[in-house]
Scaffold this active site. Structure first.
Site, mmCIF file in Angstrom:
data_model
loop_
_atom_site.group_PDB
_atom_site.id
_atom_site.type_symbol
_atom_site.label_atom_id
_atom_site.label_comp_id
_atom_site.label_asym_id
_atom_site.label_seq_id
_atom_site.Cartn_x
_atom_site.Cartn_y
_atom_site.Cartn_z
ATOM 1 N N TYR A 44 27.445 46.864 57.410
ATOM 2 C CA TYR A 44 27.938 46.966 58.778
ATOM 3 C C TYR A 44 27.711 48.310 59.465
ATOM 4 C CZ TYR A 44 31.830 48.794 56.053
ATOM 5 O OH TYR A 44 32.589 49.486 55.156
ATOM 6 N N LYS A 72 36.065 41.589 59.418
ATOM 7 C CA LYS A 72 36.441 42.605 58.431
ATOM 8 C C LYS A 72 36.419 41.942 57.060
ATOM 9 C CE LYS A 72 39.720 46.345 57.762
ATOM 10 N NZ LYS A 72 40.161 46.166 56.383
ATOM 11 N N CYS A 113 71.888 56.251 39.159
ATOM 12 C CA CYS A 113 70.454 56.176 38.877
ATOM 13 C C CYS A 113 70.219 55.289 37.655
ATOM 14 C CB CYS A 113 69.901 57.576 38.628
ATOM 15 S SG CYS A 113 68.177 57.548 38.086
ATOM 16 N N CYS A 167 68.208 59.999 43.649
ATOM 17 C CA CYS A 167 68.823 60.532 42.441
ATOM 18 C C CYS A 167 68.643 62.044 42.527
ATOM 19 C CB CYS A 167 68.134 59.981 41.200
ATOM 20 S SG CYS A 167 68.567 60.933 39.730
ATOM 21 N N ASP A 184 36.742 41.540 53.142
ATOM 22 C CA ASP A 184 37.751 42.092 52.251
ATOM 23 C C ASP A 184 37.182 42.235 50.839
ATOM 24 O OD1 ASP A 184 40.150 43.137 51.642
ATOM 25 O OD2 ASP A 184 41.216 41.229 51.540
ATOM 26 N N LYS A 222 44.113 42.971 62.458
ATOM 27 C CA LYS A 222 44.426 42.233 61.235
ATOM 28 C C LYS A 222 44.897 40.827 61.576
ATOM 29 C CE LYS A 222 43.812 45.309 57.918
ATOM 30 N NZ LYS A 222 44.596 45.591 56.768
ATOM 31 N N CYS A 261 68.826 57.713 34.722
ATOM 32 C CA CYS A 261 69.545 58.819 34.101
ATOM 33 C C CYS A 261 71.052 58.778 34.329
ATOM 34 C CB CYS A 261 68.974 60.154 34.564
ATOM 35 S SG CYS A 261 69.384 60.548 36.271
ATOM 36 N N GLU A 281 32.987 42.547 64.788
ATOM 37 C CA GLU A 281 32.504 42.069 63.490
ATOM 38 C C GLU A 281 33.686 41.561 62.698
ATOM 39 O OE1 GLU A 281 30.461 45.397 61.569
ATOM 40 O OE2 GLU A 281 29.983 46.070 63.580
ATOM 41 N N CYS A 305 65.796 63.894 35.394
ATOM 42 C CA CYS A 305 65.590 62.452 35.505
ATOM 43 C C CYS A 305 64.131 62.139 35.118
ATOM 44 C CB CYS A 305 65.898 62.023 36.935
ATOM 45 S SG CYS A 305 65.744 60.270 37.232
HETATM 46 P P1 AMP Z 1 41.151 49.981 55.451
HETATM 47 O O1 AMP Z 1 40.709 49.977 54.016
HETATM 48 O O2 AMP Z 1 42.186 48.979 55.774
HETATM 49 O O3 AMP Z 1 41.408 51.362 55.972
HETATM 50 O O4 AMP Z 1 39.897 49.461 56.270
HETATM 51 C C1 AMP Z 1 38.703 50.173 56.272
HETATM 52 C C2 AMP Z 1 37.701 49.436 55.453
HETATM 53 O O5 AMP Z 1 37.368 48.183 56.009
HETATM 54 C C3 AMP Z 1 36.410 50.157 55.400
HETATM 55 O O6 AMP Z 1 36.416 51.151 54.412
HETATM 56 C C4 AMP Z 1 35.454 49.060 55.051
HETATM 57 O O7 AMP Z 1 35.270 49.013 53.657
HETATM 58 C C5 AMP Z 1 36.147 47.787 55.446
HETATM 59 N N1 AMP Z 1 35.368 46.930 56.349
HETATM 60 C C6 AMP Z 1 35.168 45.613 56.160
HETATM 61 N N2 AMP Z 1 34.421 45.085 57.122
HETATM 62 C C7 AMP Z 1 34.096 46.081 57.955
HETATM 63 C C8 AMP Z 1 33.319 46.155 59.168
HETATM 64 N N3 AMP Z 1 32.731 45.084 59.694
HETATM 65 N N4 AMP Z 1 33.201 47.372 59.746
HETATM 66 C C9 AMP Z 1 33.805 48.465 59.224
HETATM 67 N N5 AMP Z 1 34.554 48.449 58.103
HETATM 68 C C10 AMP Z 1 34.704 47.274 57.472
HETATM 69 ZN ZN ZN Z 2 67.834 59.784 37.833
#
Ligand code: AMP
Ligand code: ZN
Length: 663
Positions: free
Chosen positions: A220, A111, A401, A419, A113, A307, A404, A109, A425
């Site tokens: 999904y 992913k 630092c 530090c 965003d 990715k 501080c 599938e 600090c």
């Molecule tokens: P990450 O946030 O990088 O750990 O990725 C996990 C997140 O990817 C999950 O919590 C989902 O919200 C998202 N996600 C998006 N598309 C999908 C998909 N097709 N299957 C599973 N997770 C997905």
């Molecule tokens: Zn410091």
């Protein structure tokens, strides 16, 4: 009258579905609006026919003052990431090793965003929608989710009685751009990117504003009991039948070659999609195999995110500044000439440490190559030496630092400078308190990071124990502090004495003691006094505690300031031992034994069984090996597991035999 209302609801539901899910409207917007108006008028006149699933509720109007925290019935896991074909092949090998020599198919599938969401349906009606939060608990954002037109309020077909469906709330590009045009026209700052805008939208108090945002919801995954499908791919098909928006690009792949082809195809084609995607998610298709593979502490073993390669861009480095963290670690930060990268304006990048700067010979004034990978903060990966100004000088790392003035230290084997002024600090002091109050630690409501800084600046707190002696009179004079917020703060602090010991241990901020380690230590030692006295050999004997963590624990308790803070916390009533109730169900009967759990069980759920093992001192392993003491076999266990156990001479026991061990 009721008949007309029901008819209108049915019609509008269908038109919503055609328009927002299928992208294929069958009536004009005008006709739709007229029908909606008629329904709204009838509903207003006849409140006795109120229905929380009515399409009229799409326009919002419900106000949520405080988003209630809800514990997910089934945990929402994260995903492991891979960045190359080799990573993926390694993953498949692990799976194959785990399942034995059986053919394994995958569903690929995209992913999406955006912001993850879990929506609960009962008897076909949407009853609750909760954000992912930390995976264990999230915020109830039901009112806002109901305004998203592609989310069905009423399902059709042969849906199960009760289930949770997971998906991603996204803001498609064109809607995002339109929103920004409007904002600029109104003299407001444009939003940074679609993802943050989508997740921010979920937490708006006024749902009618959410209703105006062109959000979409792509689904999904379904979790629940008695589900009528057996594979990931069927699950997607079913969800589509019941009225959910499930992108049809998902593909069933029988071989790694097919998986790679899918990835390559979509790495290009994704740029034509109306919403953002950042990779492909590959899932073991059989749900039975998914069960067998199970989960790590963080992610399913049966799924992997691939990715897409990060986007890169050139820009100029204007300045290097230095940040001091809660543990005193120094992080150099590149301040960049703002530049657009993967849909976001980038102004800063992490430089990690002195070695990194030296290795790349990064200098102020350089033209640098910036990349955005999985992290939120982008990083510099190269310098364009041909563009280096003639008068450029090598970067000299700071010696003191920036907060501080204390000379920095660096121990062999650690790339970071620190530090050492732990208790003098400012960012270290406030950082520790901020960690203490954070959600996974003491989760103190009514107190935020900025207020901590303010309280510290005003001399009201100097460590976390000081929080418990704050009075309303102390804090009321502070800037922006009203009667109500002062009361909430005091109440939030007072309530934190109920937080269980394992989280207190995490909250104390002992270096290297994260959530999981804190749990292990709490379980092994039961109370702070035993832990305080524990010698090194004893600590390292605890599962998963190595030399580095053990040293850090000893150092922490060797410090008078920490001991003093702990004593004060104890006096204020903070939990310094595991509760009697928890202790009651814990024994060491299974100590030294490693169990593998496989198949489906009658008396206990799989997770309950695993918990029982751990509560009684045993370990749960992930695959059968010579180290396995017992294989607890349930129904439908894969034949390869049995064969492997027999080959290695691992005893196979039933659920009942396991339970007998405990009595
Ligand atoms: P990450 O946030 O990088 O750990 O990725 C996990 C997140 O990817 C999950 O919590 C989902 O919200 C998202 N996600 C998006 N598309 C999908 C998909 N097709 N299957 C599973 N997770 C997905
Ligand atoms: Zn410091």
């Amino acid at each position: 009258m009721e008949a007309r209302i029901l008819e209108l609801r049915k019609e509008l539901r269908e038109h919503n579905y055609n328009y927002y899910v299928l992208d294929n409207p069958t009536i004009s917007d005008f006709e739709f609006d007229m029908k909606l108006k008629e329904l709204q008028e009838l509903e207003a006149k006849h409140p006795e026919y109120h229905d929380p699933s009515s399409p009229s509720l799409r326009v919002g109007g419900m106000i949520t003052k405080n988003f209630e925290t809800v514990v997910h019935e089934h945990r929402m896991y994260s995903l492991d990431n891979s960045y190359s074909k080799e990573d993926l092949e390694d993953w498949e090998k692990r799976i194959q090793r785990n399942l034995g020599d059986v053919p394994v198919a995958f569903t690929c599938e995209l992913k999406y965003d955006g912001a993850s969401i879990s929506i609960t349906y009962e008897n076909g009606k949407l009853v609750k929608a909760v954000t992912r939060g930390d995976g264990i608990q999230g915020d109830d954002v039901t009112n806002n989710i109901k305004t998203i037109k592609s989310v069905p309020l009423q399902l059709k077909g042969d849906y199960p009685e009760k289930f949770d469906i997971r998906g991603e709330i996204v803001l498609p590009f064109d809607g995002f751009l339109k929103m920004n045009e409007e904002r600029i026209a109104n003299g407001e700052e444009p939003y940074m990117n679609p993802r943050n805008t989508a997740s921010g939208s979920l937490k708006l108090q006024d749902s009618s504003i959410v209703a105006q945002r062109p959000l979409d919801c792509l689904l999904y995954s379904i979790v629940g009991r008695n589900l009528n499908f057996e594979t990931q791919f069927q699950m997607l098909e079913k969800a589509r039948e019941w009225g959910f928006k499930v992108p049809t690009v998902a593909k069933l792949c029988k071989t790694t070659t097919e998986v790679m082809a899918f990835i390559e195809e979509w790495d290009v084609k994704r740029h034509e999609l109306p919403y953002e995607t950042d990779g492909v998610v590959i899932k073991v298709n059989s749900l039975q195999y998914q069960e067998e593979l199970g989960y790590t502490a963080k992610a399913p073993r049966w799924a992997m995110a691939y990715k897409f390669k990060a986007e890169q861009v050139f820009t100029v480095l204007n300045e290097i500044t230095y940040q001091v963290g809660r543990t005193g670690a120094i992080t150099p930060v590149a301040n960049l000439e703002p530049v657009l990268l993967a849909g976001t304006t980038v102004k800063r990048a992490s430089l990690h440490n002195a070695d990194q700067i030296e290795k790349l010979d990064i200098r102020v004034g350089d033209t640098v190559f910036v990349e955005k990978g999985g992290e939120i903060i982008p990083k510099i990966i190269a310098v364009d030496l041909t563009k280096r100004p003639a008068d450029s000088k090598p970067t000299e790392y700071i010696h003191e630092c920036p907060e501080c003035g204390t000379p920095l230290t660096r121990t062999a084997g650690d790339a970071k400078h620190y530090c050492p002024n732990e208790y003098g600090c400012p960012p270290q002091i406030t950082g520790r308190i901020q960690h203490y109050i954070s959600r996974k630690a003491m989760d103190i409501e009514g107190l935020g990071g900025e207020t901590v800084e303010l309280l510290f600046k005003e001399g009201l707190i100097n460590d976390y124990a000081d929080l418990y002696q704050l009075t309303k009179e102390d804090i009321l004079p502070l800037e922006r502090m009203a009667e109500k917020s002062a009361e909430n703060l005091i109440k939030g602090v007072a309530e934190s004495v109920k937080v269980p010991f394992e989280r207190v241990l995490f909250a104390l901020g002992i270096r290297y003691v994260g959530e999981t380690v804190a749990k292990k230590l709490a379980k092994a030692y039961k109370n702070i006094d035993a832990l305080k006295e524990a010698p090194l050999e004893h600590l390292t004997a605890v599962d998963e505690i190595g030399e580095r963590i053990a040293q850090s624990v000893i150092q922490f308790f060797a410090n008078e300031k920490n001991l003093d803070a702990i004593e004060r916390l104890r006096r204020y009533g903070v939990q310094m031992s595991i509760s009697a109730e928890k202790l009651q169900n814990q024994t060491n009967i299974l100590q030294g034994n490693t169990f593998i759990v496989s198949g489906v069980f009658e008396q206990l759920g799989r997770d309950e069984l695993k918990k029982k093992i751990e509560d009684n001192g045993g370990k749960v392993g992930s695959s059968i090996s010579s180290k396995t003491t017992y294989l607890v076999a349930g129904d439908k266990m894969g034949p390869s597991k049995r064969a492997k156990a027999e080959k290695l001479g691992v005893p196979i026991i039933t659920e009942q035999e396991f339970l007998n061990m405990l009595t």
